[in-house]
Design a protein around this motif. Structure first.
Motif, short mmCIF file in Angstrom:
data_model
loop_
_atom_site.label_atom_id
_atom_site.label_comp_id
_atom_site.label_asym_id
_atom_site.label_seq_id
_atom_site.Cartn_x
_atom_site.Cartn_y
_atom_site.Cartn_z
N ARG A 278 0.83 -1.20 0.00
CA ARG A 278 0.00 0.00 0.00
C ARG A 278 0.87 1.25 0.00
N ILE A 279 1.96 1.24 0.75
CA ILE A 279 2.85 2.39 0.78
C ILE A 279 3.48 2.62 -0.58
N ALA A 280 3.82 1.53 -1.27
CA ALA A 280 4.36 1.66 -2.62
C ALA A 280 3.41 2.45 -3.52
N ASP A 281 2.12 2.16 -3.39
CA ASP A 281 1.12 2.87 -4.18
C ASP A 281 0.95 4.31 -3.69
N GLN A 282 1.00 4.50 -2.38
CA GLN A 282 0.80 5.83 -1.81
C GLN A 282 1.89 6.81 -2.23
N VAL A 283 3.09 6.32 -2.48
CA VAL A 283 4.19 7.23 -2.83
C VAL A 283 4.46 7.25 -4.33
N GLY A 284 3.60 6.59 -5.12
CA GLY A 284 3.67 6.78 -6.56
C GLY A 284 4.48 5.79 -7.35
N ALA A 289 7.29 -4.26 -6.46
CA ALA A 289 8.63 -4.77 -6.74
C ALA A 289 9.59 -3.63 -7.07
N SER A 290 9.12 -2.68 -7.90
CA SER A 290 9.99 -1.56 -8.25
C SER A 290 10.24 -0.68 -7.03
N PHE A 291 9.24 -0.55 -6.16
CA PHE A 291 9.41 0.21 -4.92
C PHE A 291 10.47 -0.42 -4.03
N ARG A 292 10.36 -1.74 -3.83
CA ARG A 292 11.33 -2.41 -2.96
C ARG A 292 12.74 -2.29 -3.52
N ASP A 293 12.89 -2.42 -4.83
CA ASP A 293 14.21 -2.32 -5.45
C ASP A 293 14.78 -0.92 -5.26
N ARG A 294 13.99 0.11 -5.52
CA ARG A 294 14.46 1.49 -5.38
C ARG A 294 14.77 1.81 -3.93
N PHE A 295 13.91 1.38 -3.01
CA PHE A 295 14.12 1.64 -1.58
C PHE A 295 15.44 1.02 -1.13
N LYS A 296 15.69 -0.22 -1.54
CA LYS A 296 16.93 -0.91 -1.16
C LYS A 296 18.15 -0.16 -1.68
N ARG A 297 18.07 0.33 -2.92
CA ARG A 297 19.21 1.03 -3.51
C ARG A 297 19.48 2.37 -2.82
N VAL A 298 18.42 3.06 -2.42
CA VAL A 298 18.59 4.37 -1.82
C VAL A 298 18.92 4.28 -0.33
N VAL A 299 18.20 3.45 0.40
CA VAL A 299 18.31 3.40 1.86
C VAL A 299 19.31 2.35 2.33
N GLY A 300 19.54 1.33 1.52
CA GLY A 300 20.51 0.31 1.89
C GLY A 300 19.93 -0.87 2.63
#
Length: 313
Positions: A278-284, A289-300
């Motif tokens: 739901r958070i993935a959708d809330q932040v656009g 899957a793309s949210f988790r990948d981007r989050f991992k790359r940015v936040v570590g």
């Protein structure tokens, strides 16, 4: 026995000083015998540690007998005295292993030993380290960097990560695991420093001509915005928009938008119980899957692990 010399300089951070003393001092080999002898040394008979005065038992000569030299952080990253630089260089030339905790990296950098190498320090001090020592490749996102003879770590608890890593290098995982249990600390932590950087550290540069546009992007980051949409809102051509972002922000509009979405996601992970999808959708983000990948790359680290560490009670 392996001798660890902990170098106490004026304004030494007590937490950084105590970490190697406790971790190495309590480490035992399988037979029960101590794995290390820890010696506290300093350039003067008394060291101002802000909250107290420290009287080291050893002087700088202890560095020449040490197998490992640990340089804790300092609350003030002043110029390093010549005698300290000479002693650290002499220890390195003799083959000692050198490791810094937090802003202790400034001491190692002052010796020139980190030139051309990757290093880290507390994320808040990383820009200053990079500016003062441009020959050092500063990585602010990791917990520690191991270059073999030279190691650097981030601030505070990252000193524990570094010490446990050194114990594992010296004596293997079994001894290191026991040391981690005594420290009530996992032997390996997921992610890096990026997860600990405050998400509200003024992402909109104050005084920038782009400030109104960036504030608008923050407010609308969940929308499916294209570069044309952003340029139209700014009243600029896409070419001019890209140029101004490069000049004033150092990145592209869409890259900045992605980071804004991750900042919003960090807040939602901390402050709500919303499922990650739901958070993935809330932040656009178009897909979880793309949210988790981007989050991992940015936040570590993963969104789930981040929530586990930072969700508010």
């Amino acid at each position: 026995m392996h001798i660890v010399a902990v170098l106490a300089l004026p304004q030494v951070v007590p937490f950084d000083l105590a970490t190697p003393i406790e971790v190495f001092g309590r480490t035992r080999l399988p037979g029960g015998e101590p794995a290390y002898e820890v010696r506290i040394c300093g350039p003067t008979a008394e060291i101002d540690a802000d909250a107290f005065t420290l009287r080291p038992r050893w002087g700088l000569e202890a560095l020449t007998a040490a197998d490992t030299v640990i340089v804790p952080g300092r609350s003030e990253v002043d110029e390093v005295p010549d005698e300290v630089i000479d002693a650290v260089r002499a220890a390195a030339a003799r083959g000692a292993r050198l490791a810094s905790i937090c802003t202790g990296a400034f001491v190692l950098a002052a010796t020139g030993l980190l030139d051309g190498l990757r290093a880290t320090t507390h994320w808040a001090a990383a820009p200053q380290l990079a500016a003062r020592y441009p020959r050092v490749e500063v990585d602010p996102d990791v917990l520690y960097v191991d270059n073999g003879q030279l190691l650097t770590s981030a601030g505070a608890a990252a000193g524990l990560d570094l010490c446990l890593h050194l114990i594992r290098r010296d004596h293997g995982s079994e001894v290191a695991a026991q040391a981690s249990r005594l420290s009530v600390m996992p032997l390996e932590r997921e992610g890096g420093q990026a997860q600990f950087i405050a998400a509200d550290l003024s992402p909109v540069p104050r005084g920038s001509m782009l400030e109104p546009l960036l504030a608008w992007l923050e407010e609308n980051c969940e929308k499916d915005l294209t570069l044309d949409d952003v340029a139209a809102h700014a009243g600029l051509s896409t070419r001019t928009l890209n140029r101004r972002f490069r000049e004033q922000i150092g990145t592209t509009p869409l890259q900045w938008l992605l980071r804004a979405r991750i900042r919003r996601a960090q807040y939602l992970l901390e402050a709500t119980d919303h499922p990650v999808d739901r958070i993935a959708d809330q932040v656009g983000f178009g897909s979880p899957a793309s949210f988790r990948d981007r989050f991992k790359r940015v936040v570590g680290t993963s969104p789930r692990a981040y929530r586990g560490s930072f969700q508010r009670a």
